[in-house]
Scaffold this active site. Structure first.
Site, mmCIF file in Angstrom:
data_model
loop_
_atom_site.group_PDB
_atom_site.id
_atom_site.type_symbol
_atom_site.label_atom_id
_atom_site.label_comp_id
_atom_site.label_asym_id
_atom_site.label_seq_id
_atom_site.Cartn_x
_atom_site.Cartn_y
_atom_site.Cartn_z
ATOM 1 N N GLU A 1 7.037 43.231 28.527
ATOM 2 C CA GLU A 1 8.323 42.487 29.513
ATOM 3 C C GLU A 1 8.487 43.558 30.746
ATOM 4 O O GLU A 1 8.753 42.926 31.714
ATOM 5 C CB GLU A 1 9.689 42.739 28.503
ATOM 6 C CG GLU A 1 9.439 41.586 27.300
ATOM 7 C CD GLU A 1 10.455 41.874 26.190
ATOM 8 O OE1 GLU A 1 11.454 42.625 26.487
ATOM 9 O OE2 GLU A 1 10.268 41.097 25.426
ATOM 10 N N SER B 1 15.671 40.331 20.751
ATOM 11 C CA SER B 1 15.081 40.311 19.461
ATOM 12 C C SER B 1 15.127 41.655 18.806
ATOM 13 O O SER B 1 15.233 42.937 19.617
ATOM 14 C CB SER B 1 13.549 40.285 19.563
ATOM 15 O OG SER B 1 12.692 41.100 20.353
ATOM 16 N N ASP C 1 13.891 36.668 27.402
ATOM 17 C CA ASP C 1 13.515 38.047 27.573
ATOM 18 C C ASP C 1 13.646 38.368 29.111
ATOM 19 O O ASP C 1 13.914 39.501 29.216
ATOM 20 C CB ASP C 1 12.068 38.418 27.200
ATOM 21 C CG ASP C 1 11.764 38.202 25.507
ATOM 22 O OD1 ASP C 1 12.824 38.576 24.747
ATOM 23 O OD2 ASP C 1 10.955 37.615 25.187
ATOM 24 N N GLU D 1 10.300 33.372 27.989
ATOM 25 C CA GLU D 1 10.301 34.088 26.447
ATOM 26 C C GLU D 1 8.775 34.418 26.249
ATOM 27 O O GLU D 1 7.744 33.871 26.450
ATOM 28 C CB GLU D 1 10.860 33.133 25.627
ATOM 29 C CG GLU D 1 10.606 33.571 23.879
ATOM 30 C CD GLU D 1 11.650 34.561 23.760
ATOM 31 O OE1 GLU D 1 11.479 35.306 22.985
ATOM 32 O OE2 GLU D 1 12.817 34.495 24.447
#
Length: 143
Positions: A11, A31, A41, A54
């Protein structure tokens, strides 16, 4: 390295690459947290175009699943924000991006992307061009 650490590293890498391409971008991982709402995300914006990503990563394997509750939550976030939702999928060393509506819904209501669908996704540069193609150009921008 744990799966959570690998996901966070991926990420952060994506955030850095998007920033380098002129996006305003934030990482909003949820998460493992106690958040009740689901958010994607990565949230990235460029000249009024919003993309929501995501991220999922697999060392190998042929499918990526997103649970129904999480999928419905991030779809609702996309609807409220006006952003376009993508699945960012890293399998082995390939990073691909799929529009969320390209995922198949299972009988149980979960979402799945098989390996062929993932391989047909956009690479990073194609994603950037896709977004840049959505940016409105006015006559003023050419003066």
């Amino acid at each position: 390295m744990s799966n959570k650490t690998k996901g966070s590293t991926l990420e952060r890498y994506l955030v850095s690459r998007l920033r380098d391409k002129g996006f305003a971008v934030i990482r909003a991982p949820a998460s493992g947290s106690n958040r009740k709402d689901h958010v994607p995300d990565v949230i990235a914006m460029k000249s009024g175009v919003i993309i929501l990503i995501e991220m999922k990563s697999r060392k190998n394997g042929n499918k990526i699943y997103i649970q129904k509750e999480q999928a419905e939550g991030i779809k609702e976030f996309a609807k409220k924000s006006g952003g376009e939702l993508f699945l960012g999928a890293k399998i082995a060393k390939d990073l691909k991006f799929l529009r969320f509506d390209e995922l198949r819904r299972t009988e149980a209501g979960n979402y799945v992307a098989d390996l062929e669908t993932i391989k047909s996704g956009m690479d990073f540069d194609e994603l950037v061009r896709y977004v840049e193609g959505k940016i409105s150009k006015t006559l003023d921008s050419f003066m």
